[in-house]
Design an enzyme around this catalytic site. Structure first.
Site, PDB file in Angstrom:
ATOM      1  N   HIS A  30       0.548  -1.298   0.009  1.00  0.00           N
ATOM      2  CA  HIS A  30       0.023  -0.003   0.083  1.00  0.00           C
ATOM      3  C   HIS A  30       0.880   1.280  -0.291  1.00  0.00           C
ATOM      4  O   HIS A  30       1.757   1.366  -0.250  1.00  0.00           O
ATOM      5  CB  HIS A  30      -1.100  -0.590   1.114  1.00  0.00           C
ATOM      6  CG  HIS A  30      -0.070  -0.213   2.650  1.00  0.00           C
ATOM      7  ND1 HIS A  30       0.904   0.310   2.790  1.00  0.00           N
ATOM      8  CD2 HIS A  30      -0.447  -1.704   3.512  1.00  0.00           C
ATOM      9  CE1 HIS A  30       1.009  -0.259   4.266  1.00  0.00           C
ATOM     10  NE2 HIS A  30       0.554  -0.932   4.868  1.00  0.00           N
ATOM     11  N   HIS A  33       4.165   1.718   1.810  1.00  0.00           N
ATOM     12  CA  HIS A  33       5.311   0.870   1.997  1.00  0.00           C
ATOM     13  C   HIS A  33       5.575   1.659   0.335  1.00  0.00           C
ATOM     14  O   HIS A  33       7.452   0.886   0.502  1.00  0.00           O
ATOM     15  CB  HIS A  33       4.617  -0.524   1.159  1.00  0.00           C
ATOM     16  CG  HIS A  33       4.393  -2.055   1.781  1.00  0.00           C
ATOM     17  ND1 HIS A  33       2.739  -2.286   1.858  1.00  0.00           N
ATOM     18  CD2 HIS A  33       4.793  -2.502   2.851  1.00  0.00           C
ATOM     19  CE1 HIS A  33       3.224  -2.921   2.671  1.00  0.00           C
ATOM     20  NE2 HIS A  33       3.694  -3.111   3.551  1.00  0.00           N
ATOM     21  N   GLN A  57       7.635 -16.268  11.813  1.00  0.00           N
ATOM     22  CA  GLN A  57       6.847 -14.891  12.513  1.00  0.00           C
ATOM     23  C   GLN A  57       5.237 -15.088  12.823  1.00  0.00           C
ATOM     24  O   GLN A  57       4.648 -14.012  13.563  1.00  0.00           O
ATOM     25  CB  GLN A  57       7.222 -13.510  12.190  1.00  0.00           C
ATOM     26  CG  GLN A  57       6.544 -13.171  11.170  1.00  0.00           C
ATOM     27  CD  GLN A  57       7.824 -11.803   9.692  1.00  0.00           C
ATOM     28  OE1 GLN A  57       8.777 -11.911   9.565  1.00  0.00           O
ATOM     29  NE2 GLN A  57       6.902 -10.307  10.499  1.00  0.00           N
ATOM     30  N   GLY A 144       9.649   1.194   8.761  1.00  0.00           N
ATOM     31  CA  GLY A 144       8.326   1.779   9.245  1.00  0.00           C
ATOM     32  C   GLY A 144       7.987   1.758  10.606  1.00  0.00           C
ATOM     33  O   GLY A 144       8.447   0.790  11.418  1.00  0.00           O
ATOM     34  N   LYS A 145       7.756   3.106  10.972  1.00  0.00           N
ATOM     35  CA  LYS A 145       7.634   3.140  12.277  1.00  0.00           C
ATOM     36  C   LYS A 145       6.224   2.702  12.864  1.00  0.00           C
ATOM     37  O   LYS A 145       6.828   2.388  13.723  1.00  0.00           O
ATOM     38  CB  LYS A 145       8.030   4.891  12.969  1.00  0.00           C
ATOM     39  CG  LYS A 145       9.122   5.163  12.956  1.00  0.00           C
ATOM     40  CD  LYS A 145       9.313   7.354  13.497  1.00  0.00           C
ATOM     41  CE  LYS A 145      10.431   7.559  13.537  1.00  0.00           C
ATOM     42  NZ  LYS A 145      10.014   9.220  14.137  1.00  0.00           N
ATOM     43  N   LYS A 146       5.669   2.162  12.573  1.00  0.00           N
ATOM     44  CA  LYS A 146       4.364   1.605  12.670  1.00  0.00           C
ATOM     45  C   LYS A 146       4.681   0.674  13.461  1.00  0.00           C
ATOM     46  O   LYS A 146       3.600   0.168  14.069  1.00  0.00           O
ATOM     47  CB  LYS A 146       3.301   1.728  10.864  1.00  0.00           C
ATOM     48  CG  LYS A 146       2.343   0.147  11.120  1.00  0.00           C
ATOM     49  CD  LYS A 146       0.987   0.651  11.802  1.00  0.00           C
ATOM     50  CE  LYS A 146      -0.526  -0.308  11.820  1.00  0.00           C
ATOM     51  NZ  LYS A 146       0.320  -1.586  11.425  1.00  0.00           N
ATOM     52  N   LEU A 181      -2.142   2.899   8.163  1.00  0.00           N
ATOM     53  CA  LEU A 181      -1.983   1.706   6.718  1.00  0.00           C
ATOM     54  C   LEU A 181      -1.397   0.848   7.237  1.00  0.00           C
ATOM     55  O   LEU A 181      -0.447   0.816   7.455  1.00  0.00           O
ATOM     56  CB  LEU A 181      -1.202   2.778   5.576  1.00  0.00           C
ATOM     57  CG  LEU A 181      -2.198   3.651   4.785  1.00  0.00           C
ATOM     58  CD1 LEU A 181      -1.572   3.649   3.196  1.00  0.00           C
ATOM     59  CD2 LEU A 181      -3.628   4.100   4.943  1.00  0.00           C
ATOM     60  N   ARG A 184      -3.044  -5.502   7.493  1.00  0.00           N
ATOM     61  CA  ARG A 184      -4.150  -6.069   7.745  1.00  0.00           C
ATOM     62  C   ARG A 184      -5.862  -5.118   7.301  1.00  0.00           C
ATOM     63  O   ARG A 184      -7.357  -5.705   7.676  1.00  0.00           O
ATOM     64  CB  ARG A 184      -3.928  -6.171   9.435  1.00  0.00           C
ATOM     65  CG  ARG A 184      -2.925  -7.573   9.361  1.00  0.00           C
ATOM     66  CD  ARG A 184      -2.999  -7.794  10.477  1.00  0.00           C
ATOM     67  NE  ARG A 184      -2.084  -9.209  10.039  1.00  0.00           N
ATOM     68  CZ  ARG A 184      -0.741  -9.267  10.809  1.00  0.00           C
ATOM     69  NH1 ARG A 184      -0.046  -8.455  10.968  1.00  0.00           N
ATOM     70  NH2 ARG A 184      -0.519 -11.060  10.401  1.00  0.00           N
TER      71      ARG A 184
HETATM   72  O1  PAF Z   1       6.489  -5.467   8.522  1.00  0.00           O
HETATM   73  C1  PAF Z   1       7.146  -6.420   8.087  1.00  0.00           C
HETATM   74  O2  PAF Z   1       6.455  -6.372   6.946  1.00  0.00           O
HETATM   75  C2  PAF Z   1       7.798  -7.352   8.395  1.00  0.00           C
HETATM   76  O3  PAF Z   1       7.898  -8.111   9.940  1.00  0.00           O
HETATM   77  C3  PAF Z   1       9.017  -7.803   7.701  1.00  0.00           C
HETATM   78  C4  PAF Z   1      10.439  -7.165   8.190  1.00  0.00           C
HETATM   79  C5  PAF Z   1       8.972  -8.298   6.120  1.00  0.00           C
HETATM   80  C6  PAF Z   1       9.967  -9.322   8.057  1.00  0.00           C
HETATM   81  O4  PAF Z   1       9.427 -10.316   7.389  1.00  0.00           O
END
Ligand code: PAF
Length: 279
Positions: A30, A33, A57, A144-146, A181, A184
């Site tokens: 979005h 990014h 993750q 990003g700081k988000k 943004l 999700r």
């Molecule tokens: O923030 C994200 O989109 C993810 O946590 C990242 C840094 C790409 C690692 O998978």
């Protein structure tokens, strides 16, 4: 833009590049990014992006399978931003064997806030980011700081492992109504989307209380949690922390005017949103 999935091919393509600026993502791109891509361009050349939905993750009950995958649309957006290489490995490319070696962030940073509610999350994030850095070998990487805690954990990881990669922070990109943004946000129903900006408004109210001189942080946090719960939210936390290490400020810290940030995570329907605001 070259789209590359194998680590070997990526290394061949980037050999000799000394100023690569890298933006790792999980796709479903979005405007937020894309702002990271633009910031990356200001810090290096070429710009390399990655798209990889990192299983490590996601917890067992999280949204790995339903995480939005919009590869073709993402490619078009990155092409418009002048990205030189998109690294889009498959799971087999990046994890040809089970990833037994992992990066374990320290408990006082990795097991608080997001780490408390998503056990193993930062182990998975740090591991994939270190591996992506090893593949891309960037001079600069943009986050990003988000994802405030993620940014801090990656920054500390880069410092402690003496990685030759500078971590650059990008401001959170918000919709006009203030909602940060996030991929999700696409899970929200129309009614939930209309309610969602309340999360940022709650952070703004907390920040105002602190700026006005209140020092009873626990009470401010509880009020914010209660006001979210009184609507349709299920908050995991609203927490005022020191920016420097994400620990709760002591009275002495407050007297010394420590720099603060308020962070939150809350569920709206089935969607868990996070946000934060520097105070
Ligand atoms: O923030 C994200 O989109 C993810 O946590 C990242 C840094 C790409 C690692 O998978």
């Amino acid at each position: 833009m070259k789209i590359i999935s194998s680590i070997e091919e990526l290394r061949d393509q980037l050999r000799g590049q000394l100023r690569t600026a890298f933006v790792p993502t999980m796709g479903n791109l979005h405007e937020g990014h894309l702002s990271l891509m633009r910031l990356a361009r200001r810090h290096g050349d070429p710009v390399v992006a990655s798209i990889f939905v990192n299983r490590l993750q996601f917890g067992p009950n999280e949204d790995f399978d339903k995480y939005p995958r919009t590869f073709q649309a993402d490619v078009e957006k990155l092409e418009k931003e002048g990205v030189y290489v998109l690294f889009a490995p498959t799971e087999k490319d990046l994890y040809p064997e089970p990833q037994a070696y992992r990066v374990q962030p320290p408990n006082d940073l990795g097991d608080i806030l997001e780490g408390e509610f998503r056990p193993g999350f930062f182990n998975g994030v740090s591991t994939v980011v270190l591996k992506l850095f090893s593949c891309v070998q960037p001079r600069v990487a943009v986050f990003g700081k988000k994802d405030y805690q993620q940014l801090m954990i990656i920054r500390n990881m880069a410092k402690q492992f003496a990685l030759p990669t500078e971590i650059v922070a990008a401001e959170t990109w918000r919709a006009e109504d203030g909602l940060a943004l996030s991929s999700r946000n696409g899970y929200l129903s129309e009614a939930e989307r209309a309610e969602a900006p309340i999360l940022y408004q709650t952070l703004q109210q907390v920040a105002e209380q602190v700026r006005s001189g209140r020092q009873d942080m626990k009470a401010i946090e509880q009020q914010a949690m209660d006001s979210l719960s009184a609507r349709q939210w299920q908050p995991d936390y609203v927490s005022i922390r020191k920016r420097v290490n994400l620990q709760a400020p002591t009275a002495e810290d407050l007297d010394n005017k420590a720099e603060l940030v308020v962070l939150t995570a809350a569920k709206l329907g089935g969607t868990r949103l996070i946000d934060n605001l520097e105070i």
